[in-house]
Design a protein around this motif. Structure first.
Motif, PDB file in Angstrom:
ATOM      1  N   LEU A  59       0.869  -1.258   0.117  1.00 28.58           N
ATOM      2  CA  LEU A  59       0.012  -0.069  -0.323  1.00 28.58           C
ATOM      3  C   LEU A  59       0.888   1.255   0.137  1.00 28.58           C
TER       4      LEU A  59
ATOM      5  N   ASP B 121       2.438   4.068  -7.757  1.00 26.77           N
ATOM      6  CA  ASP B 121       1.801   2.935  -8.541  1.00 26.77           C
ATOM      7  C   ASP B 121       2.269   1.767  -8.083  1.00 26.77           C
ATOM      8  N   LEU B 122       2.691   1.587  -6.789  1.00 25.70           N
ATOM      9  CA  LEU B 122       3.162   0.709  -6.122  1.00 25.70           C
ATOM     10  C   LEU B 122       4.305   0.065  -6.761  1.00 25.70           C
TER      11      LEU B 122
ATOM     12  N   TYR C 112      -6.050   1.859  -3.683  1.00 29.10           N
ATOM     13  CA  TYR C 112      -4.919   0.742  -3.575  1.00 29.10           C
ATOM     14  C   TYR C 112      -5.429  -0.455  -2.559  1.00 29.10           C
TER      15      TYR C 112
ATOM     16  N   HIS D 152      -3.665  -1.291  -8.025  1.00 26.92           N
ATOM     17  CA  HIS D 152      -4.071   0.171  -8.131  1.00 26.92           C
ATOM     18  C   HIS D 152      -5.283   0.185  -9.168  1.00 26.92           C
TER      19      HIS D 152
END
Length: 341
Positions: free
Chosen positions: A54, A62-63, A133, A269
């Motif tokens: 997260l 965007d992770l 997310y 996401h």
């Protein structure tokens, strides 16, 4: 013995009445009487679940996963409505006013909801964007009205959201209005025939793809780990964040309307979007071209149109955030993120 025959006109009336009763019974069974079965709550195979970080646990960009192409898009079989570049440009050029309405941070999801206002071609437009997310794809849940799968089973989005303890919910694809619809929900396959519609599939690895009806292979997507599959459409973006040259849609469906859509940026996401409409002085709604432009502007790589019109509703913590026209209507299903205790 004398037998009295009915006059011809009376016989005709009796025949018409009998035919009307038969037609009425068919319509009653097909479109009014609920036809379904109770479904059991399903859970993902914990060993097979891909875990995502997260934003609060990492960079929040965007992770850390590149938004590469996820679709093998071909519009050779979907050239039914050409994209209107002027509409797209007008929407993208409109100045947007953004207001953060809600922020939520749990151990399995983090959500930020914005209300966005603008004027497009002289008409006001108001829409709501939930930036979502999740720590695993299984956090993106779906629910049927009355917890039953089948035809003519409906409930309000807000009621379904409360019944499932959703922190966030939007209207789904209203699968129950048609027999020709691929329905995979929370990993369970209920129907695999999409008819002629585009299909959107969310896989257990977090990737979301769209397929034309001719491209779609139910057995293949099941083998690849389909977690959710919706059938409404059309697909709005090509997997690279580009608006396609044409949509698998019609002139009627492309008219200005309230809308609901789901978008994919990267595994874990997503964007949940609802556009209010048909309300003079508040929000007109958007066309399919404008909705595609909206999802592109939100940074989505893949995006998909869900059931709109009066069905388009966003609910947060049990209350409607959006303003559905005519107070909304009952539908077959929702897409939601569960609240955490």
């Amino acid at each position: 013995m004398n037998r009295h025959r009915l006059p011809v006109w009376a016989l005709v009336i009796i025949d018409l009445a009998a035919a009307a009763v038969c037609v009425g019974l068919v319509l009653l069974v097909l479109y009014i009487i609920p036809q379904g079965s109770v479904v059991e709550n399903s859970a993902a195979d914990e060993e097979a679940v891909t875990q995502f970080a997260l934003p609060s646990e990492g960079s929040g960009v965007d992770l850390g996963i590149a938004a590469a192409s996820q679709n093998d898009w071909s519009h050779a079989d979907t050239l039914s409505l050409a994209a209107d570049q002027e509409e797209i440009k007008a929407f993208l050029a409109a100045e947007k006013t953004r207001e953060t309405l809600q922020e939520y941070a749990g151990s399995t999801s983090e959500i930020s909801i914005e209300k966005v206002s603008c004027t497009v071609d002289g008409e006001p437009v108001v829409y709501f964007v939930a930036d979502v997310y999740v720590s695993a794809t299984s956090v993106v849940q779906t629910a049927f009205a009355k917890n039953m799968y089948g035809r003519n089973i409906r409930d309000f989005v807000s009621s379904m959201a409360r019944d499932n303890q959703a922190i966030l919910a939007i209207s789904g694809d209203s699968y129950g209005e048609s027999d020709s619809t691929c329905v995979i929900r929370n990993g369970v396959v209920y129907n695999s025939n999409p008819g002629t519609s585009d299909v959107c599939v969310l896989f257990q690895d977090g990737v979301m793809k769209t397929y034309s009806a001719l491209e779609f292979d139910a057995e293949a997507v099941q083998a690849q780990g389909a977690w959710q599959a919706w059938t409404f459409g059309p697909a709005l973006l090509d997997g690279n964040g580009n608006i396609p040259d044409a949509f698998h849609s019609t002139e009627y469906l492309n008219k200005i309307n309230p809308r609901a859509a789901i978008g994919y940026i990267a595994p874990g996401h997503y964007k949940f979007v609802v556009v209010d409409g048909r309300q003079d002085g508040y929000s007109a709604g958007v066309t399919m071209n404008q909705l595609a432009a909206l999802m592109q502007e939100e940074g989505c790589m893949t995006a998909y149109n869900l059931d709109g019109g009066k069905s388009a509703v966003m609910v947060y913590d049990g209350e409607e955030i959006s303003k559905p026209v005519g107070a909304g209507r009952t539908i077959s299903d929702i897409i939601y993120i569960g609240a955490e205790e």
